[in-house]
Motif scaffolding. Structure first.
Motif, PDB file in Angstrom:
ATOM      1  N   ARG A  29     -22.580 -56.061-105.254  1.00 58.20           N
ATOM      2  CA  ARG A  29     -21.869 -56.617-106.409  1.00 58.20           C
ATOM      3  C   ARG A  29     -22.715 -56.610-107.676  1.00 58.20           C
ATOM      4  N   ALA A  30     -23.888 -55.998-107.609  1.00 55.08           N
ATOM      5  CA  ALA A  30     -24.747 -55.883-108.788  1.00 55.08           C
ATOM      6  C   ALA A  30     -24.174 -54.844-109.744  1.00 55.08           C
ATOM      7  N   ARG A  31     -24.654 -54.902-110.967  1.00 56.04           N
ATOM      8  CA  ARG A  31     -24.259 -53.899-111.963  1.00 56.04           C
ATOM      9  C   ARG A  31     -25.426 -52.944-112.168  1.00 56.04           C
ATOM     10  N   PHE A  32     -25.077 -51.677-112.362  1.00 56.72           N
ATOM     11  CA  PHE A  32     -26.080 -50.649-112.575  1.00 56.72           C
ATOM     12  C   PHE A  32     -25.828 -50.000-113.928  1.00 56.72           C
ATOM     13  N   VAL A  33     -26.858 -49.980-114.773  1.00 61.36           N
ATOM     14  CA  VAL A  33     -26.745 -49.422-116.112  1.00 61.36           C
ATOM     15  C   VAL A  33     -27.637 -48.189-116.192  1.00 61.36           C
ATOM     16  N   LEU A  34     -27.046 -47.058-116.562  1.00 62.94           N
ATOM     17  CA  LEU A  34     -27.800 -45.816-116.706  1.00 62.94           C
ATOM     18  C   LEU A  34     -28.059 -45.562-118.185  1.00 62.94           C
ATOM     19  N   THR A  35     -29.325 -45.614-118.580  1.00 57.15           N
ATOM     20  CA  THR A  35     -29.694 -45.263-119.947  1.00 57.15           C
ATOM     21  C   THR A  35     -30.055 -43.780-119.957  1.00 57.15           C
ATOM     22  N   THR A  36     -29.686 -43.100-121.039  1.00 62.01           N
ATOM     23  CA  THR A  36     -29.938 -41.659-121.128  1.00 62.01           C
ATOM     24  C   THR A  36     -30.528 -41.306-122.485  1.00 62.01           C
ATOM     25  N   ARG A  37     -31.000 -40.089-122.585  1.00 64.11           N
ATOM     26  CA  ARG A  37     -31.551 -39.556-123.828  1.00 64.11           C
ATOM     27  C   ARG A  37     -31.357 -38.053-123.800  1.00 64.11           C
ATOM     28  N   ARG A  38     -31.191 -37.454-124.947  1.00 65.33           N
ATOM     29  CA  ARG A  38     -31.050 -35.995-124.988  1.00 65.33           C
ATOM     30  C   ARG A  38     -32.252 -35.349-124.303  1.00 65.33           C
ATOM     31  N   PRO A  39     -32.034 -34.357-123.450  1.00 57.75           N
ATOM     32  CA  PRO A  39     -33.143 -33.769-122.682  1.00 57.75           C
ATOM     33  C   PRO A  39     -34.307 -33.286-123.535  1.00 57.75           C
ATOM     34  N   PHE A  40     -34.019 -32.650-124.660  1.00 55.85           N
ATOM     35  CA  PHE A  40     -35.103 -32.151-125.508  1.00 55.85           C
ATOM     36  C   PHE A  40     -35.940 -33.300-126.064  1.00 55.85           C
ATOM     37  N   ASP A  41     -35.276 -34.332-126.530  1.00 52.92           N
ATOM     38  CA  ASP A  41     -35.991 -35.494-127.073  1.00 52.92           C
ATOM     39  C   ASP A  41     -36.776 -36.216-125.980  1.00 52.92           C
ATOM     40  N   TRP A  42     -36.186 -36.311-124.782  1.00 52.98           N
ATOM     41  CA  TRP A  42     -36.870 -36.965-123.665  1.00 52.98           C
ATOM     42  C   TRP A  42     -38.155 -36.213-123.313  1.00 52.98           C
ATOM     43  N   ALA A  43     -38.067 -34.883-123.212  1.00 49.79           N
ATOM     44  CA  ALA A  43     -39.247 -34.088-122.855  1.00 49.79           C
ATOM     45  C   ALA A  43     -40.343 -34.240-123.906  1.00 49.79           C
ATOM     46  N   GLU A  44     -39.975 -34.226-125.185  1.00 53.18           N
ATOM     47  CA  GLU A  44     -40.972 -34.414-126.241  1.00 53.18           C
ATOM     48  C   GLU A  44     -41.634 -35.783-126.141  1.00 53.18           C
ATOM     49  N   SER A  45     -40.838 -36.805-125.866  1.00 47.28           N
ATOM     50  CA  SER A  45     -41.375 -38.153-125.741  1.00 47.28           C
ATOM     51  C   SER A  45     -42.326 -38.257-124.553  1.00 47.28           C
ATOM     52  N   MET A  46     -41.932 -37.695-123.424  1.00 48.39           N
ATOM     53  CA  MET A  46     -42.798 -37.718-122.240  1.00 48.39           C
ATOM     54  C   MET A  46     -44.090 -36.949-122.497  1.00 48.39           C
ATOM     55  N   ASN A  47     -43.991 -35.802-123.159  1.00 45.08           N
ATOM     56  CA  ASN A  47     -45.197 -35.036-123.488  1.00 45.08           C
ATOM     57  C   ASN A  47     -46.110 -35.826-124.412  1.00 45.08           C
ATOM     58  N   ALA A  48     -45.538 -36.540-125.361  1.00 36.55           N
ATOM     59  CA  ALA A  48     -46.348 -37.343-126.284  1.00 36.55           C
ATOM     60  C   ALA A  48     -47.070 -38.466-125.543  1.00 36.55           C
ATOM     61  N   VAL A  49     -46.390 -39.096-124.604  1.00 39.05           N
ATOM     62  CA  VAL A  49     -46.992 -40.189-123.841  1.00 39.05           C
ATOM     63  C   VAL A  49     -48.125 -39.691-122.963  1.00 39.05           C
ATOM     64  N   PHE A  50     -47.907 -38.566-122.286  1.00 37.54           N
ATOM     65  CA  PHE A  50     -48.907 -38.068-121.343  1.00 37.54           C
ATOM     66  C   PHE A  50     -49.883 -37.090-121.979  1.00 37.54           C
ATOM     67  N   GLY A  51     -49.711 -36.800-123.264  1.00 38.23           N
ATOM     68  CA  GLY A  51     -50.666 -35.967-123.986  1.00 38.23           C
ATOM     69  C   GLY A  51     -50.722 -34.536-123.511  1.00 38.23           C
ATOM     70  N   SER A  52     -49.602 -34.005-123.098  1.00 41.32           N
ATOM     71  CA  SER A  52     -49.601 -32.617-122.633  1.00 41.32           C
ATOM     72  C   SER A  52     -48.312 -31.951-123.060  1.00 41.32           C
ATOM     73  N   LYS A  53     -48.219 -30.701-122.734  1.00 40.44           N
ATOM     74  CA  LYS A  53     -46.989 -29.945-122.982  1.00 40.44           C
ATOM     75  C   LYS A  53     -46.455 -29.424-121.642  1.00 40.44           C
ATOM     76  N   SER A  54     -46.564 -30.261-120.619  1.00 37.71           N
ATOM     77  CA  SER A  54     -46.165 -29.831-119.285  1.00 37.71           C
ATOM     78  C   SER A  54     -44.651 -29.720-119.124  1.00 37.71           C
TER      79      SER A  54
END
Length: 122
Positions: free
Chosen positions: A80-105
């Motif tokens: 009976r819990a609620r599940f919320v899916l947050t999303t982000r445009r794939p290109f923006d998500w990849a750039e953000s992840m690369n910025a956090v981890f300091g790579s272009k993987s």
């Protein structure tokens, strides 16, 4: 039997607004669990295949580490819990992840960027 009524699980990946979601829930007066609970969930499920039930009685809202990985198990344990899916445009998500981890993987095929000019083309 616990059914999860009143529990909210944010199952978005990191860098998709999960922190903003947690802040918003806290401003609304909900008790928000910190990241260590998510890490405990991941460890417990990996080691025992079970959800550490007592840890999930402590809060109303759960997000980030481990939560998005185990949404199916959580939905079975908390029907009976609620599940919320947050999303982000794939290109923006990849750039953000690369910025956090300091790579272009995380490379996005077909994307050309001219950062100096502040231009992005798809």
């Amino acid at each position: 039997m616990r059914d999860g009524e009143g529990k909210i699980f944010c199952i978005g990946l990191p860098r998709t607004g999960t922190s903003s979601f947690r802040v918003t829930c806290a401003l609304l007066g909900l008790k928000v669990a910190g990241d260590p609970l998510g890490a405990d969930l991941l460890k417990s499920l990996a080691e025992t295949g079970k959800i550490p039930e007592d840890r999930y009685d402590a809060a109303d809202v759960f997000a980030d580490v481990g939560i998005s990985t185990w949404w199916l198990e959580l939905s079975r344990s908390y029907p009976r819990a609620r599940f919320v899916l947050t999303t982000r445009r794939p290109f923006d998500w990849a750039e953000s992840m690369n910025a956090v981890f300091g790579s272009k993987s995380l490379r996005i095929p077909g994307r050309k960027t001219n950062r100096a000019a502040g231009q992005v083309a798809y």
